[in-house]
Structure formats: C-alpha cells, structure tokens
Scaffold this motif. Structure first.
Motif, PDB file in Angstrom:
ATOM      1  N   ILE A 127       5.011   5.071   2.333  1.00 56.78           N
ATOM      2  CA  ILE A 127       5.348   6.355   2.949  1.00 56.78           C
ATOM      3  C   ILE A 127       6.060   6.133   4.280  1.00 56.78           C
ATOM      4  CG2 ILE A 127       4.358   8.405   4.052  1.00 56.78           C
ATOM      5  CD1 ILE A 127       2.158   8.310   1.875  1.00 56.78           C
ATOM      6  N   ILE A 128       5.536   5.240   5.089  1.00 55.88           N
ATOM      7  CA  ILE A 128       6.158   4.946   6.388  1.00 55.88           C
ATOM      8  C   ILE A 128       7.580   4.433   6.194  1.00 55.88           C
ATOM      9  CG2 ILE A 128       6.059   3.411   8.392  1.00 55.88           C
ATOM     10  CD1 ILE A 128       2.962   3.584   8.139  1.00 55.88           C
ATOM     11  N   GLU A 129       7.762   3.552   5.231  1.00 57.85           N
ATOM     12  CA  GLU A 129       9.090   2.987   4.979  1.00 57.85           C
ATOM     13  C   GLU A 129      10.071   4.057   4.510  1.00 57.85           C
ATOM     14  OE1 GLU A 129       7.922  -1.586   3.693  1.00 57.85           O
ATOM     15  OE2 GLU A 129       8.214  -0.063   2.151  1.00 57.85           O
ATOM     16  N   TRP A 147      13.582   5.233   6.196  1.00 54.32           N
ATOM     17  CA  TRP A 147      14.870   5.207   5.490  1.00 54.32           C
ATOM     18  C   TRP A 147      15.534   6.580   5.540  1.00 54.32           C
ATOM     19  CZ3 TRP A 147      12.755   2.708   0.335  1.00 54.32           C
ATOM     20  CH2 TRP A 147      12.284   1.415   0.621  1.00 54.32           C
ATOM     21  N   LEU A 148      14.745   7.625   5.347  1.00 53.78           N
ATOM     22  CA  LEU A 148      15.298   8.981   5.370  1.00 53.78           C
ATOM     23  C   LEU A 148      15.895   9.313   6.733  1.00 53.78           C
ATOM     24  CD1 LEU A 148      12.498  10.827   3.388  1.00 53.78           C
ATOM     25  CD2 LEU A 148      14.893  10.741   2.712  1.00 53.78           C
ATOM     26  N   MET A 149      15.208   8.954   7.796  1.00 53.08           N
ATOM     27  CA  MET A 149      15.724   9.238   9.133  1.00 53.08           C
ATOM     28  C   MET A 149      17.008   8.467   9.405  1.00 53.08           C
ATOM     29  SD  MET A 149      13.638  11.488  10.182  1.00 53.08           S
ATOM     30  CE  MET A 149      13.048  11.952   8.546  1.00 53.08           C
ATOM     31  N   GLU A 150      17.051   7.235   8.953  1.00 56.95           N
ATOM     32  CA  GLU A 150      18.252   6.421   9.149  1.00 56.95           C
ATOM     33  C   GLU A 150      19.424   6.997   8.360  1.00 56.95           C
ATOM     34  OE1 GLU A 150      19.698   1.744   8.713  1.00 56.95           O
ATOM     35  OE2 GLU A 150      17.557   2.255   8.617  1.00 56.95           O
ATOM     36  N   ALA A 151      19.178   7.361   7.114  1.00 62.85           N
ATOM     37  CA  ALA A 151      20.239   7.937   6.287  1.00 62.85           C
ATOM     38  C   ALA A 151      20.716   9.266   6.857  1.00 62.85           C
ATOM     39  CB  ALA A 151      19.743   8.126   4.852  1.00 62.85           C
ATOM     40  N   THR A 206       0.829  -1.198   0.000  1.00 61.84           N
ATOM     41  CA  THR A 206       0.000   0.000   0.000  1.00 61.84           C
ATOM     42  C   THR A 206       0.866   1.253   0.000  1.00 61.84           C
ATOM     43  OG1 THR A 206      -0.090   0.166   2.402  1.00 61.84           O
ATOM     44  CG2 THR A 206      -1.737  -1.256   1.346  1.00 61.84           C
ATOM     45  N   THR A 207       0.283   2.342  -0.501  1.00 62.81           N
ATOM     46  CA  THR A 207       1.003   3.610  -0.500  1.00 62.81           C
ATOM     47  C   THR A 207       1.320   4.057   0.917  1.00 62.81           C
ATOM     48  OG1 THR A 207      -0.112   4.235  -2.552  1.00 62.81           O
ATOM     49  CG2 THR A 207       0.941   5.991  -1.306  1.00 62.81           C
ATOM     50  N   GLU A 208       0.400   3.839   1.841  1.00 63.49           N
ATOM     51  CA  GLU A 208       0.633   4.255   3.225  1.00 63.49           C
ATOM     52  C   GLU A 208       1.848   3.548   3.806  1.00 63.49           C
ATOM     53  OE1 GLU A 208      -0.890   6.694   4.525  1.00 63.49           O
ATOM     54  OE2 GLU A 208      -2.352   6.898   2.919  1.00 63.49           O
ATOM     55  N   LYS A 209       1.982   2.280   3.527  1.00 57.18           N
ATOM     56  CA  LYS A 209       3.132   1.535   4.036  1.00 57.18           C
ATOM     57  C   LYS A 209       4.413   2.025   3.390  1.00 57.18           C
ATOM     58  CE  LYS A 209       4.713  -3.091   5.178  1.00 57.18           C
ATOM     59  NZ  LYS A 209       4.404  -4.539   5.141  1.00 57.18           N
ATOM     60  N   LEU A 267       4.759  10.309  -5.207  1.00 55.01           N
ATOM     61  CA  LEU A 267       5.236  10.695  -3.888  1.00 55.01           C
ATOM     62  C   LEU A 267       6.508  11.514  -4.037  1.00 55.01           C
ATOM     63  CD1 LEU A 267       4.891   7.301  -1.949  1.00 55.01           C
ATOM     64  CD2 LEU A 267       3.388   9.302  -1.719  1.00 55.01           C
ATOM     65  N   GLY A 268       6.666  12.527  -3.180  1.00 60.23           N
ATOM     66  CA  GLY A 268       7.876  13.332  -3.179  1.00 60.23           C
ATOM     67  C   GLY A 268       8.303  13.649  -1.760  1.00 60.23           C
ATOM     68  N   PHE A 269       9.626  13.585  -1.517  1.00 54.34           N
ATOM     69  CA  PHE A 269      10.188  13.834  -0.192  1.00 54.34           C
ATOM     70  C   PHE A 269      11.428  14.712  -0.343  1.00 54.34           C
ATOM     71  CE2 PHE A 269       8.014   9.827  -0.201  1.00 54.34           C
ATOM     72  CZ  PHE A 269       7.384   9.726   1.034  1.00 54.34           C
ATOM     73  N   ILE A 270      11.461  15.843   0.358  1.00 49.51           N
ATOM     74  CA  ILE A 270      12.638  16.711   0.416  1.00 49.51           C
ATOM     75  C   ILE A 270      12.968  16.887   1.895  1.00 49.51           C
ATOM     76  CG2 ILE A 270      13.659  18.932  -0.170  1.00 49.51           C
ATOM     77  CD1 ILE A 270      11.538  19.260  -2.336  1.00 49.51           C
TER      78      ILE A 270
END
Length: 255
Positions: A7-9, A13-17, A2-5, A115-118
């Motif tokens: 997004i959570i993943e 990953w971003l926080m870990e990186a 799912t898209t929600e899952k 989806l986009g993440f900055i």
C-alpha cells in the motif's frame, strides 16, 4: 512482501505519476486516435502506464499485468496476482478539460480484489481501500453510504446509452432523481463511494472498473453486467453498479 508495504509503495508511485502528469499539462501533448476521433490516447497515458509497469516488474516480477495501453489489454485469466491499471481514466477530459480524470490501480489475487486505488489527480484526492479494510479518502476512513432506492438518488450514466435508451438506460434514468455524466468512470465510482450517487451505468473495460469493484465491495454495493451476470474482465461490457435496493429495482423492473 506485506500488504502494508505494498500500500505504501502504490501510494508513492501514484504521487510520483500524478506529479509528472500535472507538469505535462504545461507542455504540448501528443494525441492519437484509437478506434475513432473520440477514443483518444496521449503520450502521457502511455508513459504513465510504462512507469507503473516498470515499478511492478522491479518489485513484483512474478505478478501479471492487465492495462489499457500498448498490448497489455488482454489476459487469459485472473489466476495468481494480477495488477489492473488505467493510467489515465477519462483521457478526453484530460485533453479537453485538464481535470475530471483519474489514475486507477487494482490488485487481484486468484480473481478476488484485494486493493483498489482511484486517484483524482487534479483534486489530489485518493480513494483507496482493500478487502476487509474499508475505504479511505486520503487518510480519512469513509462511512458506508446509505442504501437508497432508485427513485431517491442520482445515477452516473453513459451519455450514449442514455440517449439511445440502450438496455433501458433512458427509462432507468427517468425513474431516478436524475442522471449525471462526467465522462470518467473513476469520477463516477467516487461519487458512489461518497454517497452522492446511488449507481452507475456505462460501457466499460476491466481497467475502468477493477479498482472500483474492490471499494464497492467494502461498502456492500452490488455490481454486474447490465443483465445481472458476472463481469468477465475480458472485454468491454455494459456495466451496472448500485446500492442493493436500487440494483434490485433496476434488474427487476427494467432489464
């Protein structure tokens, strides 16, 4: 999946990186040149990208990847699901200032941004969203910026384009309230999402703008290459994004 899952993943990953990147700033970086002395890449760029690629291959093995480093910088089309990654956008800032750099990830399906993440690593501010989802700063939903004209707003600008008046960048800048130069596409796109800037003119590769386009779409900003044609996602291009009013004024009066 799912898209929600997803997004959570991606957030995880971003926080870990980002945690790894912050720690790396206390160590000596390995810095190399790509096309010249001002086009830098570090071991952290490459290691961060490898981290994301490993995660994508593990969880989404059928997806394809377009990314800045290590031979992932070309793709034949945007068919299927494609991840577009800039592991450290603003590498010069990362090396010289240790701030004003971002991680950027976009997910496209059949050529449409989903989806986009900055992520501004040092400020711990994640701007993210998706098609028909809106735009968020961390978990707070942002209001759509006002549609401001060119003469009443600030423009993010590529310094070389402005100084050499490439595609009338200098004239466009003079017609605005002023220009700002951060040296990081992610920082400039964030300024538009916050309503602080009305537009951005630069010379960008697909990984510099892909995540931002998903978020700009949600707020109704206009974007294209500097001549008003669709972006190709295949090479570095002169890039224009702005409020609808300012975008139309720029193309009508300067291009």
């Amino acid at each position: 999946m799912t898209t929600e899952k997803m997004i959570i993943e991606i957030k995880k990953w971003l926080m870990e990186a980002a945690g790894y990147i912050r720690v790396s700033l206390t160590n000596e970086l390995t810095v190399s040149q790509k096309s010249g002395r001002t086009d830098l890449v570090t071991n952290i760029d490459e290691e961060t990208q490898s981290f994301f690629i490993k995660k994508i291959n593990q969880y989404y093995p059928n997806d394809r990847i377009l990314a800045e480093e290590k031979g992932y910088d070309t793709i034949d089309s945007l068919t299927g699901r494609v991840w577009i990654i800039d592991p450290i956008d603003g590498t010069m800032n990362f090396v010289m200032e240790q701030e004003n750099f971002c991680i950027m990830i976009a997910v496209f399906e059949e050529g449409i941004g989903q989806l986009g993440f900055i992520y501004d690593v040092m400020k711990d501010e994640l701007y993210w969203g998706g098609k028909n989802r809106g735009v968020f700063l961390n978990e707070q939903k942002l209001a759509q910026p006002n549609d401001v004209s060119l003469s009443k707003g600030l423009l993010g600008m590529n310094a070389y384009m402005y100084g050499k008046n490439i595609h009338s960048a200098g004239e466009i800048g003079h017609a605005s309230m002023g220009i700002r130069v951060s040296g990081c596409a992610g920082v400039e796109l964030i300024a538009m999402l916050k309503g602080n800037h009305i537009g951005y003119i630069s010379n960008l590769s697909p990984w510099d703008y892909a995540a931002g386009l998903v978020l700009l779409d949600e707020f109704g900003f206009k974007y294209s290459n500097i001549e008003g044609k669709p972006l190709t996602f295949t090479k570095r291009e002169y890039f224009l994004a702005a409020t609808p009013t300012a975008y139309a004024e720029i193309l009508e009066n300067f291009i």
